[in-house]
Motif scaffolding. Structure first.
Motif: not given
Lengths: 246, 246
Positions: A157-158, A185, A188-189, A191-193, A200, A203-204
């Motif tokens: 994720x990072x 994707x 969008x991810x 921009x969300x964080x 987020x 949790x990764x």
């Protein structure tokens, strides 16, 4: 212009990468560390895949520093681990560093077929993106690939969030841009964080592993944006600072 | 309980999948179509990888219907294409259908090592998730894997959004749950576009290709949530309806 993202180095499609400018991201921590070392005056970095190869370089030239990690930790007999805080100016200035990490150095090798290869991290993303855009436009390069190193050959994720930051900047800097699903994707991810990636990442997988190993300061460091001006290119198997005309 | 997501069928890790209950998702359109066909009374579906294999089945048993696509379009000589609207009750009731699609049938085959394999789509996600949770808990299965079929061996946004919906339901239905980075990313992306997946999918590759081919109604159909009760399992190389005690 087209932007294509790969979620881990094993996923890189050679046909797709060969006519592109590539950005390789191993945010936690290989590319962040390499950029920081070069920013602190290291002359160059030689990324190698194995511990043995690194030791061979050291045996040939004792002035080289050898650094990196296995399982996140310093390798026995090495000069340096994989924490940015180890690559201080007083240690790395003017030195050549041979580095081996689990995913980052492999991702760089895997990207070797691209026209040009840059190292990406949050710490110097903006300058790097600006330079890549300028160079791509100047040389009529129609594709940018983003190679996330991943962890254990998996989506990480990072790296994806950092890829999303690059996509964001490229979208803003270009006219018509075609982006693939993973770039979309990632964007969008991101921009969300955007304002708090820790929200987020807590949790990764890899973030948590480094936290458990006691590298909380490294996590803060690698997630801070754009406090480094230096742009790093991987060329002829060596990472060096790009000399930019201002 | 652990949830692991794979972004395309080639990425499936056999060691990881073998002790899990798997959900295979090829939202646009293979798994949605198969679920709809079974829901409309098809007796069973035999997914096969090649056109030749499908034709061989038909040559052995003329009563079989053969369906599927290449490049999104009907295959020459086949009875049915890959649109849910072709699999009407009056056509499929009581019939056996042999299907071959570019990604979906391959993803099912790739998942064959899992303990049990279910077909996933928005159209029946909730019933399927409830059943899987019940079965996993009853049989002390500690892992759910989500196999996105992907497109051309790549990360595909619509499958990932549907995976995110399943992750959302599993998170709500379980106590402590360990999710991998791709499950986490899928969940966050799904939550961002939960109320209007078209808003992001209109920029994505496969969705657009189907739109250009004139399948706009199919896109609407496959993105509608939970209007189908039927749960479909892939077992002994055949897709059949799960008989649930109420």
């Amino acid at each position: 212009m087209k932007i294509v993202t790969f979620s881990h180095y094993k996923d890189v499609d050679e046909k797709e990468i060969k006519d592109s400018v590539a950005i390789v991201i191993d945010l936690l921590r290989a590319t962040s560390v390499m950029i920081w070392a070069i920013s602190n005056g290291a002359e160059k970095i030689i990324p190698v895949e194995s511990i043995e190869e690194a030791k061979l370089f050291k045996s040939v030239e004792d002035a080289f520093l050898i650094g990196g990690e296995r399982g996140g930790l310093k390798i026995e007999g090495f000069d340096l681990d994989n924490s940015p805080f180890s690559y201080k100016k007083e240690i790395v200035l003017g030195r050549t560093i041979v580095m081996t990490t689990t995913n980052g150095t492999r991702a760089l090798k895997r990207a070797a077929m691209a026209k040009r290869i840059f190292l990406g991290s949050f710490i110097n993303a903006q300058k790097t993106a600006e330079y890549i855009l300028k160079e791509a436009l100047k040389n009529d390069i129609q594709k940018i690939t983003i190679v996330c190193a991943g962890t254990e050959e998996k989506f990480t994720l990072e790296d994806i969030l950092c890829a999303g930051y690059f996509v964001d900047m490229f979208k803003n800097g270009l006219g018509v841009v075609e982006i693939d699903d993973l770039s979309l994707a990632s964007f969008e991810l991101y921009k969300k964080f955007e304002n708090d990636p820790h929200k987020i990442l807590k949790y990764s997988y890899h973030y948590n592993r480094l936290k458990q190993l006691g590298f909380e300061k490294d996590l803060e460091f690698c997630l801070r944006k754009d406090f480094v001006d230096c742009i790093c290119e991987y060329k002829n198997l060596v990472v060096e600072k790009v000399l930019v005309d201002v």
